[in-house]
Design a protein around this motif. Structure first.
Motif, PDB file in Angstrom:
ATOM      1  N   VAL A 233       0.849  -1.198   0.000  1.00  0.00           N
ATOM      2  CA  VAL A 233       0.000   0.000   0.000  1.00  0.00           C
ATOM      3  C   VAL A 233       0.893   1.260   0.000  1.00  0.00           C
ATOM      4  O   VAL A 233       0.689   2.194   0.760  1.00  0.00           O
ATOM      5  N   ARG A 234       1.861   1.258  -0.871  1.00  0.00           N
ATOM      6  CA  ARG A 234       2.888   2.299  -1.016  1.00  0.00           C
ATOM      7  C   ARG A 234       3.928   2.249   0.094  1.00  0.00           C
ATOM      8  O   ARG A 234       3.813   1.483   1.047  1.00  0.00           O
ATOM      9  N   TRP A 235       4.962   3.100  -0.046  1.00  0.00           N
ATOM     10  CA  TRP A 235       6.001   3.293   0.962  1.00  0.00           C
ATOM     11  C   TRP A 235       5.956   4.739   1.420  1.00  0.00           C
ATOM     12  O   TRP A 235       5.534   5.627   0.662  1.00  0.00           O
ATOM     13  N   GLN A 236       6.377   5.008   2.644  1.00  0.00           N
ATOM     14  CA  GLN A 236       6.332   6.372   3.159  1.00  0.00           C
ATOM     15  C   GLN A 236       7.472   6.609   4.159  1.00  0.00           C
ATOM     16  O   GLN A 236       8.173   5.686   4.565  1.00  0.00           O
ATOM     17  N   LYS A 237       7.629   7.880   4.523  1.00  0.00           N
ATOM     18  CA  LYS A 237       8.573   8.283   5.571  1.00  0.00           C
ATOM     19  C   LYS A 237       7.783   8.635   6.826  1.00  0.00           C
ATOM     20  O   LYS A 237       6.661   9.141   6.735  1.00  0.00           O
ATOM     21  N   ALA A 238       8.389   8.413   8.007  1.00  0.00           N
ATOM     22  CA  ALA A 238       7.759   8.819   9.261  1.00  0.00           C
ATOM     23  C   ALA A 238       8.786   8.700  10.395  1.00  0.00           C
ATOM     24  O   ALA A 238       9.763   7.954  10.289  1.00  0.00           O
ATOM     25  N   ARG A 239       8.530   9.421  11.461  1.00  0.00           N
ATOM     26  CA  ARG A 239       9.388   9.346  12.641  1.00  0.00           C
ATOM     27  C   ARG A 239       8.833   8.312  13.613  1.00  0.00           C
ATOM     28  O   ARG A 239       7.663   8.351  13.984  1.00  0.00           O
ATOM     29  N   PHE A 240       9.695   7.376  14.027  1.00  0.00           N
ATOM     30  CA  PHE A 240       9.309   6.361  15.001  1.00  0.00           C
ATOM     31  C   PHE A 240       9.596   6.878  16.412  1.00  0.00           C
ATOM     32  O   PHE A 240      10.338   7.852  16.612  1.00  0.00           O
ATOM     33  N   GLN A 241       9.022   6.197  17.418  1.00  0.00           N
ATOM     34  CA  GLN A 241       9.220   6.603  18.810  1.00  0.00           C
ATOM     35  C   GLN A 241      10.693   6.473  19.203  1.00  0.00           C
ATOM     36  O   GLN A 241      11.268   7.379  19.841  1.00  0.00           O
ATOM     37  N   SER A 242      11.308   5.362  18.827  1.00  0.00           N
ATOM     38  CA  SER A 242      12.727   5.165  19.149  1.00  0.00           C
ATOM     39  C   SER A 242      13.356   4.279  18.098  1.00  0.00           C
ATOM     40  O   SER A 242      12.673   3.505  17.416  1.00  0.00           O
ATOM     41  N   VAL A 243      14.678   4.395  17.972  1.00  0.00           N
ATOM     42  CA  VAL A 243      15.457   3.566  17.070  1.00  0.00           C
ATOM     43  C   VAL A 243      16.659   3.026  17.839  1.00  0.00           C
ATOM     44  O   VAL A 243      17.470   3.805  18.372  1.00  0.00           O
ATOM     45  N   GLU A 244      16.727   1.714  17.955  1.00  0.00           N
ATOM     46  CA  GLU A 244      17.806   1.036  18.670  1.00  0.00           C
ATOM     47  C   GLU A 244      18.031   1.639  20.057  1.00  0.00           C
ATOM     48  O   GLU A 244      19.154   1.900  20.486  1.00  0.00           O
ATOM     49  N   GLY A 245      16.905   1.904  20.763  1.00  0.00           N
ATOM     50  CA  GLY A 245      16.954   2.387  22.134  1.00  0.00           C
ATOM     51  C   GLY A 245      17.064   3.887  22.295  1.00  0.00           C
ATOM     52  O   GLY A 245      16.993   4.395  23.422  1.00  0.00           O
ATOM     53  N   VAL A 246      17.202   4.648  21.215  1.00  0.00           N
ATOM     54  CA  VAL A 246      17.322   6.104  21.282  1.00  0.00           C
ATOM     55  C   VAL A 246      15.959   6.742  21.084  1.00  0.00           C
ATOM     56  O   VAL A 246      15.257   6.444  20.105  1.00  0.00           O
ATOM     57  N   ASP A 247      15.572   7.622  22.030  1.00  0.00           N
ATOM     58  CA  ASP A 247      14.314   8.358  21.941  1.00  0.00           C
ATOM     59  C   ASP A 247      14.430   9.363  20.796  1.00  0.00           C
ATOM     60  O   ASP A 247      15.183  10.335  20.888  1.00  0.00           O
ATOM     61  N   CYS A 248      13.652   9.162  19.727  1.00  0.00           N
ATOM     62  CA  CYS A 248      13.806  10.001  18.533  1.00  0.00           C
ATOM     63  C   CYS A 248      13.126  11.354  18.678  1.00  0.00           C
ATOM     64  O   CYS A 248      13.488  12.302  17.967  1.00  0.00           O
ATOM     65  N   LEU A 249      12.147  11.471  19.562  1.00  0.00           N
ATOM     66  CA  LEU A 249      11.539  12.774  19.783  1.00  0.00           C
ATOM     67  C   LEU A 249      12.519  13.692  20.508  1.00  0.00           C
ATOM     68  O   LEU A 249      12.641  14.877  20.186  1.00  0.00           O
TER      69      LEU A 249
END
Length: 922
Positions: A233-249
């Motif tokens: 259903v297509r591909w998109q970009k978005a910010r996740f909550q965390s990546v490999e334990g790092v808080d992305c916000l």
């Protein structure tokens, strides 16, 4: 070597071998020899060539034997054998056509001489355009198909690509006395391992005295197919909550967070099955009366009914808009495509979906033609007719199980045809894992109506010249509607506060074993993929919620009406004159038409009615055919042509896609697409039943409707919040949305894509066609096997340049729906009793839309279909047949983004086999 190169080589090699083996004497037609009489498939090819050769403009034909004896489930699949024609398929079955790069919107279809629209449903919603859905009809109902690729004044306006004539048999076309034909087939699909019936019959009586005749035919089929594969259903970009334990916000510039946020991931990675059931009934009737020696009345009737249903079973993760609550445990990144080829995610929003919709299309048409000869040189024809195509979706139901904190979900699209999608355990088989959080039901429908009348006359004022003219009146009516029963379980249907503490402890109704089915995906997947999961029971949950009695609300964006009335007149000079030793056929004329239009639709919650000022078109045209010799013809054509805008685009209203933060407006003031067409061809009929041809064409399109985009707030549209689907992300946060779609100039909001239609820039289309029809008896003598063989093939190349605005950038690309290359080839064998054919059809990739989610265009990959058919005459009256369709089991390959070619969909429908018998009497 790929399939395209291989088939090009086969076609070219066969052609060159045949040409090289023939001496000049072999190509000369010796009129002193006894005439060779051919029947069956070869006879139909010869008759089609005769139609093409004697036409003034560019014409191709398929006659009855050709349709009845070819492995075609419907008319679209018959038409794909015509040079320049390619088809689009819906779950494996041909539905619409493109002609010389122009989609079905630009092609007019006439049934028994009357323009009409047959519209049905399928993968998307109901057809709301001018495209003709050929899968409404069984091919057995028709006697011939004529494809007119050039315009002439005596043919009604409305086509940029072609005018396609579908004709049922008339009584006077059959032999004197009674004609009876009965056929029956069993249709078997390898994916569902089940047979379906396909039967047809014809009765005709032609009075031996030539005074009257009646005919009737019927065709019925019932069969099921499955479409198996994967979809993103297509591909998109978005910010996740965390990546490999790092808080992305808190750490947006962290290398991992930055990479994952700005790379593409699949919006809804999933495997699943689409199951279709189709039941088709078609009836025709004809009556002809010779009122006197100069007057004939013909009445034609046609009815078709298509009942169909589409079920979908998906196991998926709903990344779309929910990434902010998910944690990426690990990932792999492809810098060349900017794709996250694999990820493992915790707190994933798992959704198990059960979907089903059903639709019925009823089509009918009645037309009456009166022909009268006032003298040997002056004749008149009057015609009146009415048709209607009515499609209704009584339901379109979706029930969804959610698990919104699923752990250890992973995907791997390194092999993006067969990715690995795993839910990390057996919990997806346990109903207690899920809650029924959302339900949808979206009944809808559309009616296309057409009424017409015309009077035409022709006067042969010399032996070689004639003048014809006429007047016509047409009225199209288009009425479409939609309703919604979309509900979020909590708040809309139930109080989910189980502890009376004013806090919702649930987001839906907990699933139970009694309300749950287990779906098993039985097809190829990536190694380790999950292939079984729990899905909601449609019948169980419908009863639980008493779905039919939930009040439906009007879907304003899908509700509109259009009435289009036109009055036209034409005058045309026809000639067939000698020029020295040559023969010249020509027509030159002009058509004038005035169009009136009224439309209504909902805008900002208010029903708006718009009456447009009438617009006029004066359309000159000319066609010339020079018979340099009786067997070598040069043709040239020029015309100004027009196509009116799609009916669904003429509403003064708009629609809201509250799942993708998108508002789309139609435009009742869209202008017709106007163009100047030029065609030239050379045709060499070098032997009986043989042809070598080359055609060049160009189309200068002044302008055509094009979508423009901007980013702004929902409030800026003036639309009420009540248009937002209660279960969508926008209902809870109207001005929020995926981070990459938000406009920083609006303070971080402005996440809505606002689309509108306008009169865009024009385009130029150029291309050529090469055709070959060659019975091997032309150059082989004394070898019965080869003498009974032959080849029919063609190759088309088309290109165009269009300026689009996509993601704020101006990009020059080809027209939507245009394949640069298409070809087909048929090798046949036929003797007195046995006939066999192997047919290949190829279509190059094409663009289907400008896409979304920061992707640039989307489209479909190349297709290659190989079909086989055979028949054996057991007696003079009984014929046995065997057919095998889609021998290559060709996959539908859909992608998004023209540069990265991110895979959108990859699925297949399997091979189809038919065994049958045919009985005839005359």
């Amino acid at each position: 070597m790929n399939k395209r190169s291989m088939m090009n080589g086969v076609l070219l090699g066969a052609s060159l071998t045949a040409m090289a083996a023939a001496s000049p004497a072999a190509f000369a037609q010796d009129t002193t020899e006894d005439e060779i009489v051919v029947t069956g498939f070869r006879a139909s090819l010869a008759e089609a060539l005769a139609v093409k050769k004697e036409a003034t403009g560019a014409v191709d034909a398929i006659v009855a034997e050709d349709i009845a004896d070819f492995p075609d489930l419907n008319l679209a699949e018959s038409l794909q054998r015509v040079p320049g024609v390619a088809i689009t398929r819906d779950s494996g079955e041909g539905r619409q056509i493109t002609v010389r790069g122009l989609s079905g919107q630009y092609t007019r279809v006439r049934v028994n001489g009357m323009e009409t629209i047959a519209a049905t449903g399928g993968e998307g919603s109901v057809n709301r355009g001018r495209d003709f859905d050929f899968n409404v009809f069984a091919s057995e109902l028709f006697n011939n198909i004529i494809v007119r690729k050039t315009a002439s004044a005596d043919i009604d306006e409305g086509s940029l690509g072609a005018t396609v004539d579908l004709n049922t048999g008339r009584p006077f076309n059959y032999k004197d006395g009674t004609t009876l034909v009965l056929s029956a087939q069993g249709q078997y699909n390898e994916l569902i391992e089940d047979f379906g019936p396909r039967v047809a019959g014809l009765f005709a009586y032609n009075d031996p005295n030539g005074v009257w005749g009646v005919s009737a035919s019927a065709a019925y089929s019932s069969y099921a197919t499955s479409e198996l594969g994967q979809n993103t259903v297509r591909w998109q970009k978005a910010r996740f909550q965390s990546v490999e334990g790092v808080d992305c916000l808190a750490n947006p510039t962290d290398t991992g967070c930055d990479t994952v946020t700005n790379a593409f991931h699949p919006r809804i990675p999933r495997y699943g099955e689409i199951a279709l059931e189709r039941e088709r009934l078609g009836l025709t009737t004809g009556l002809q009366l010779r009122l006197d020696d100069a007057t004939t009345l013909s009445v034609d009737g046609l009815y078709s009914k298509l009942d169909a249903s589409r079920s979908e079973y998906w196991g998926e993760v709903l990344f779309r808009g929910n990434e902010g609550g998910m944690d990426v445990i690990d990932y792999t990144y492809d810098a060349d495509t900017n794709n996250l080829n694999s990820m493992t995610v915790n707190n994933a929003w798992v959704r198990m979906e059960n979907f089903k919709k059903a639709w019925t299309t009823d089509f009918y048409q009645v037309g009456a033609t009166l022909d009268h000869d006032f003298s040997d040189t002056f004749r008149m024809q009057a015609f009146a007719g009415k048709s209607q195509s009515d499609t209704e979706f009584p339901y379109e139901i979706t029930f969804m199980y959610d698990d919104r904190d699923h752990q250890n979900f992973s995907y791997d699209y390194t092999d993006d045809k067969f990715p690995t999608i795993t839910f990390g355990g057996d919990s997806v088989l346990d109903p207690s894992t899920f809650q029924l959080s959302e339900l949808r039901d979206r009944p809808s429908g559309a009616t296309h109506g057409f009424t017409t009348g015309r009077i035409e006359a022709e006067w042969d004022f010399t032996e070689n010249l004639s003048l014809e003219g006429g007047v016509s009146w047409k009225e199209f009516t288009f009425d479409t509607y939609g309703y919604r029963r979309d509900q979020g379980v909590c708040g809309d249907l139930f109080d989910c506060d189980t502890d009376d503490d004013n806090v919702n402890d649930l987001y839906g109704v907990p699933a139970t074993a009694g309300l749950t089915d287990i779906f098993n995906f039985n097809d190829d997947t990536g190694a380790g993929s999950t292939t079984s999961w729990a899905i909601p029971s449609l019948s169980g949950w419908s009863d639980y919620f008493d779905l039919p009695n939930i009040e439906a609300t009007l879907d304003q964006g899908s509700t509109s009406k259009v009435t289009e009335e036109s009055v036209g007149a034409f005058l045309q000079l026809n000639g067939d004159v000698p020029v020295g030793e040559m023969r010249l056929k020509f027509d030159a004329g002009v058509r004038y038409v005035e169009t009136k239009q009224n439309s209504s639709g909902y805008n900002s919650g208010t029903l708006v009615d718009v009456t447009r000022e009438p617009y006029e078109d004066t359309l000159p045209s000319a066609n010339v055919a020079l018979f340099v010799t009786p067997d070598f013809v040069l043709r040239a054509s020029a015309a100004q042509v027009m196509t009116r805008p799609g009916l669904g685009n003429l509403s003064p209203g708009g629609s809201v896609d509250s799942f993708n933060y998108r508002v789309s407006y139609a435009n009742p003031s869209l202008n017709p697409t106007r163009a100047n067409n030029f065609d030239a061809s050379a045709e060499w009929y070098f032997a009986d039943e043989a042809l070598l041809s080359f055609a060049f064409f160009t189309k200068e399109i002044e302008s055509f409707p094009i979508s423009t985009e901007s980013t702004n707030t929902y409030a800026s549209t003036g639309l009420p919040l009540t248009l937002l689907v209660p279960t969508s992300p926008t209902a809870q946060n109207p001005e929020g949305g995926p981070a990459e779609s938000c406009n920083p100039n609006n303070g971080g909001s402005g996440c809505w894509t606002i689309r509108s239609l306008g009169d865009g820039p024009g385009a130029d289309i150029q291309g050529f066609e090469v055709g070959l029809q060659l019975p091997f008896s032309t150059f082989v003598e004394g070898t019965p096997l080869l003498e009974d063989m032959g080849i029919v093939g063609n190759y088309t190349y088309v290109d165009s340049d269009v300026d689009y605005t996509v993601n704020g950038q101006e990009i020059t690309e080809r027209l939507l729906g245009l394949s640069n290359v298409s070809y087909n080839a048929t090798v046949y064998y036929e003797n007195d009793r046995f006939s066999a054919r192997l047919a290949a059809a190829y279509r190059d990739e094409y663009l289907s839309g400008t896409s979304g989610n920061s992707n640039t265009f989307e489209g479909y990959g190349e297709t290659f279909n190989l079909d086989f058919s055979s028949s054996y005459e057991l007696t003079d009256n009984i014929e046995l047949s065997f057919e095998a369709l889609n021998l290559t089991d060709d996959y539908q390959d859909r992608w998004t983004d023209i540069y990265a070619k991110r895979r959108y969909e990859y699925d297949h429908t399997g091979r189809v086999f038919l065994v049958g018998a045919r009985w005839s009497m005359n």
